[in-house]
Design an enzyme around this catalytic site. Structure first.
Site, PDB file in Angstrom:
ATOM      1  CB  CYS A 119      -0.970  -0.066   1.133  1.00 46.79           C
ATOM      2  SG  CYS A 119      -1.998  -1.495   1.111  1.00 46.79           S
ATOM      3  CG  HIS A 252      -3.209   3.529   2.112  1.00 48.93           C
ATOM      4  ND1 HIS A 252      -3.555   3.282   0.823  1.00 48.93           N
ATOM      5  CD2 HIS A 252      -2.981   2.473   2.965  1.00 48.93           C
ATOM      6  CE1 HIS A 252      -3.939   1.923   1.029  1.00 48.93           C
ATOM      7  NE2 HIS A 252      -3.756   1.538   2.148  1.00 48.93           N
ATOM      8  CG  ASN A 282      -6.479  -0.813   1.460  1.00 52.01           C
ATOM      9  OD1 ASN A 282      -5.758  -0.345   0.500  1.00 52.01           O
ATOM     10  ND2 ASN A 282      -5.878  -0.982   2.656  1.00 52.01           N
TER      11      ASN A 282
END
Ligand code: COA
Length: 325
Positions: A119, A252, A282
């Protein structure tokens, strides 16, 4: 005169199949897995995510995002001399998704490679592209985050399968005598490999180990809120700036509570935080460029504003990039 890199254009793409929490809960219920819109919204802020069709790979999502970023920058694919794709869900074991994307774009000759920092992949890729442009090794870079994380999900594990989605985001970064990227800060600590991983690998024609995502959610949560504050402060210090100079925090997009906590620590109101996790879930390396492009195209982010991009994820990896847009 100092050579900087600056963002010349942004683009993003979401696959058309959108599942709300209620849609996902209904699908999971058919397999005996119980969840609810209320639980997912309260613990994560996620309301919907997009899943790619089975025959669509990361390079396909990347292609759409990259074409939109090139169009926004007013450039042709042939003018790009560096392609970096951040992904943990490559089309193939090798060659890189960047090479596959390069061919689909109709570019030949640019350097092309993938970055694997889960990520944090997009901030890692942006940092590498910035360094290559500053050094003169590249002039116009396409930096993409693209993921089909749905392929890694264990739909029997409700603690993880409700959190992730698919998508891609891209920026064109080009050499400039004006900033541009002001400062970057990257870190990793491999002792935390086990708290967020896909342990399986290919060996002798078989998958050895579990090829589905494993996560200790609470351990990840605690680490994430600490390192996001540290990375933001370190990046501001390198650029000689303070929290008050940040126009937009673009973190993020994993969990709204992590974003709220980071904003609180940096004394930023949530009005200054770009939030797309509610609609995208996500999307790992794609989440920051997806959020950036959404904010640019909706007219929130303007030229000249100061943006703090921040990533955190498996590895454990984390980092930040301070941008004058
Ligand atoms: C995963 C996360 C949302 C879980 O939230 P939490 O508040 O820590 O919840 P817990 O894991 O303590 O679980 C609480 C309860 O909800 C249940 N639960 C877990 N997932 C559920 C779901 N999808 N639906 C309904 N209930 C669920 C658990 O079984 C547990 O039940 P119990 O109390 O009866 O045992 C949270 O830890 C998180 O966001 N962590 C960071 C994850 C992340 O961002 N990862 C990516 C980083 S790049």
């Amino acid at each position: 005169m100092r050579r900087y890199s600056r963002i010349a254009g942004t683009g993003s793409y979401l696959p058309p199949r959108r599942l709300t929490n209620a849609d996902l809960a209904a699908e999971l219920a058919t397999q005996g897995v119980e969840t609810s819109d209320e639980w997912i919204v309260e613990r994560t802020g996620i309301r919907a995510r997009h899943f790619a069709a089975p025959d669509v790979g990361s390079s396909d999502l990347a292609l759409q995002a990259a074409q939109r970023a090139l169009e926004a920058a007013g450039l042709e694919a042939s003018q790009i001399d560096l392609i970096i794709v951040a992904t943990s869900t490559p089309d193939m074991v090798f060659p890189s998704t960047a090479c596959i994307l390069q061919h689909k774009l109709g570019n030949a000759g640019a350097a092309a490679f993938d970055v694997q920092a889960v990520c944090s992949g997009f901030v890692y890729a942006l940092t590498v592209a910035d360094a290559m442009i500053q050094s003169g090794a590249a002039t116009r870079a396409l930096v993409v985050g693209s993921e089909v994380f749905s392929r890694l999900l264990d739909f029997k594990d409700r603690t993880t399968c409700v959190l992730f989605g698919d998508g891609a985001g891209a920026v064109v970064l080009e050499a400039s005598d004006q900033p541009g990227i002001l400062a970057t800060d990257l870190h990793a600590d491999g002792k935390h490999v086990g708290i967020l991983c896909v342990p399986g690998h290919v060996s002798g024609g078989h998958i050895l180990g579990d090829p589905l995502l494993k996560m200790d959610g609470q351990a990840v949560f605690k680490l994430a809120v600490g390192v996001l504050e540290e990375a933001a402060r370190a990046t501001l210090a390198k650029a000689g700036k303070t929290e008050a100079d940040i126009d937009w925090l673009i973190p993020h997009q994993a969990n709204i509570r992590i974003m709220q906590s980071t904003a609180r620590k940096l004394k930023l109101s949530m009005d200054k935080v770009v939030v797309t996790v509610d609609q995208h879930g996500n999307t790992s390396a794609a989440s920051i460029p997806l959020a950036l492009d959404a904010a640019v195209r909706s007219g929130r982010v303007h030229r000249g504003q100061t943006l703090m991009l921040e990533g955190v994820g498996g590895g454990f990896t984390w980092g930040a990039v301070l941008v004058q847009y």
